[in-house]
Write an enzyme that holds these catalytic residues in place. Structure first.
Site, short mmCIF file in Angstrom:
data_model
loop_
_atom_site.label_atom_id
_atom_site.label_comp_id
_atom_site.label_asym_id
_atom_site.label_seq_id
_atom_site.Cartn_x
_atom_site.Cartn_y
_atom_site.Cartn_z
N LYS A 105 72.96 31.71 2.64
CA LYS A 105 73.68 30.44 2.66
C LYS A 105 74.16 30.04 1.25
O LYS A 105 73.76 30.66 0.25
CB LYS A 105 72.77 29.35 3.25
CG LYS A 105 72.40 29.59 4.72
CD LYS A 105 73.62 29.73 5.62
CE LYS A 105 73.35 29.43 7.08
NZ LYS A 105 72.81 30.57 7.85
C1 LIG Z 1 72.00 30.07 9.26
C2 LIG Z 1 72.30 29.13 10.36
C3 LIG Z 1 71.29 28.49 11.09
C4 LIG Z 1 69.84 28.82 10.97
O1 LIG Z 1 69.33 28.85 9.73
P1 LIG Z 1 68.03 29.75 9.36
O2 LIG Z 1 67.61 29.11 8.08
O3 LIG Z 1 68.50 31.14 9.17
O4 LIG Z 1 67.05 29.59 10.44
C5 LIG Z 1 71.66 27.57 12.04
N1 LIG Z 1 72.95 27.30 12.30
C6 LIG Z 1 73.95 27.91 11.63
C7 LIG Z 1 75.35 27.55 11.94
C8 LIG Z 1 73.65 28.86 10.66
O5 LIG Z 1 74.65 29.49 10.05
#
Ligand SMILES: *Cc1c(COP(=O)(O)O)cnc(C)c1O
Length: 397
Positions: free
Chosen positions: A186
């Protein structure tokens, strides 16, 4: 988008603060921790940066969605409306609570179509969960009006859009609740982590207790605390929170570079006849973590994606045939393949996803390509990429 590109001395310093005391937990051990409260510090700083009243850090973005839903009182049989284009975490979090995901079409914003949301509302609907995919947002004004009219909770999944804004407000702070992920890919990362934002005091208190086994966090003896309701463990560790603190300081710098790199790529693609771009709702500014564009037909888009791979233009995604981000790839959801028995409400109320018409979503997703925007690219590299992108796309049109 990835904050992992700039992991450095600042992150190491923050982690060392924690390692030197050895207190890896966010609660308690007051005497041993040299006054380091990294999770608390991150929460305070993040709420301030996002201009929201409350922030609850948790162990992942998926945990954030689960905690947010639980905090708003969503449970067995409640219907949550979500888009066909998102990450699997959307329905995982809903199902984890025994609630029922109701999938609806997206539009050319690449997020839920407000008209499709309205059409999916039933007496069991409790929440609308737009997902701000690939750095840009849903039409939040329209969704808020729908939620107000039908008395529904608006929960923004801003996991991919941190730093974007809508009508001057940070994405994730506009609805009743907003969720973020700090997983390793992210925009800012802390390894694994997530956050819930809200301006609602009751939801904030619920989130605080729920993510820590129901602990009411009153007094300074954890063992003596009481538990007003059932909870779970979605806590973040101090080590992860420490990394997040350092990354949060870098967010504005990341957003600036993303916008510069995005703009160079976009300007190049705008010169190619037949290419159109993802719609950003009026009043919105994306976080520029992806450049998403449309080609005229599915066939041309598949050819273009292949041409990009052959030309060595990496990090271009064709979500339509991807296993994780579009309903076509969710065979396990469509056929409700779970390890154990699912709640009766889920089995009875789920749409027959193998036979639901999502042709509107298909018509958009089959023509969409997204280029990730990296922050480590040198200026020369971005210009070379722009030329290669332009050439590969033009070659099929
Ligand atoms: C990455 C992501 C998540 C979940 O996040 P994690 O930290 O990997 O559990 C949820 N929604 C979206 C749109 C994402 O891109």
């Amino acid at each position: 988008m990835p904050g992992f590109e700039i992991f450095g001395a600042e992150e190491r310093k923050q982690v060392n603060d924690v390692l030197e005391s050895g207190v890896l937990m966010r609660y308690g051990f007051d005497g041993m921790r040299n006054n380091h409260w990294k999770a608390l510090e991150f929460e305070t700083a993040f709420a301030k940066r996002m201009d929201a009243k409350y922030c609850q850090l948790v162990s992942s973005g998926t945990a954030a969605l689960t905690v947010a839903l639980a905090s708003a009182g969503i449970g067995a049989g409640d219907e949550v409306i979500m888009p066909t284009f998102t990450f699997v975490a959307s329905f995982e979090s809903i199902l984890a609570l025994g609630a029922v995901p109701i999938l609806v079409d997206i539009d050319d914003t690449l997020t839920v179509d407000p008209k499709a949301v309205e059409a999916a509302i039933t007496p069991k609907t409790k929440c609308v969960m737009p997902v701000h995919m690939c750095g840009s947002m849903a039409d939040l004004r329209a969704l808020k009006a729908i939620c107000k009219e039908h008395n529904l909770i608006l929960l923004e999944d801003a996991c991919q859009a941190i730093g974007g804004t809508y009508e001057g407000k940070a994405l994730g702070s506009y609805g009743d609740l907003g969720c973020f992920s700090f997983d390793y890919v992210k925009t800012i990362t802390c390894g694994e982590g997530g956050a819930v934002l809200t301006n609602n005091k009751k939801y904030a208190l619920h989130a605080d207790h729920y993510q820590d086994h129901g602990h009411d966090h009153i007094g300074n003896d954890r063992g003596a605390e009481s538990h007003p309701f059932l909870g779970y463990n979605f806590r973040i560790s101090e080590l992860n929170a420490a990394v997040g603190l350092a990354q949060l300081d870098k967010l504005d710098g990341i957003l600036k570079i993303q916008k510069e790199n995005y703009t160079i790529l976009r300007n190049a693609l705008e010169t190619v006849q037949g290419v159109t771009f993802r719609k950003v709702p009026e009043g919105g500014e994306e976080n520029y973590s992806f450049l998403s564009f449309y080609l005229p037909t599915e066939e041309l888009t598949q050819k273009a994606h292949k041409a990009l791979i052959e030309a060595g233009v990496d990090a271009c995604f064709y979500w339509y045939t991807n296993n994780w981000h579009y309903i076509n790839g969710w065979e396990h959801l469509r056929n409700l393949k779970s390890l154990g028995n699912l709640p009766a409400e889920v089995k009875n109320q789920m749409q027959d996803l193998n036979n639901t018409d999502f042709s509107k979503s298909d018509a958009i997703m089959s023509r969409t390509i997204s280029s990730l925007i990296k922050i480590g690219w040198k200026e020369k590299q971005v210009h070379e990429r722009a030329e290669a992108l332009k050439k590969a796309i033009a070659s099929v049109l």
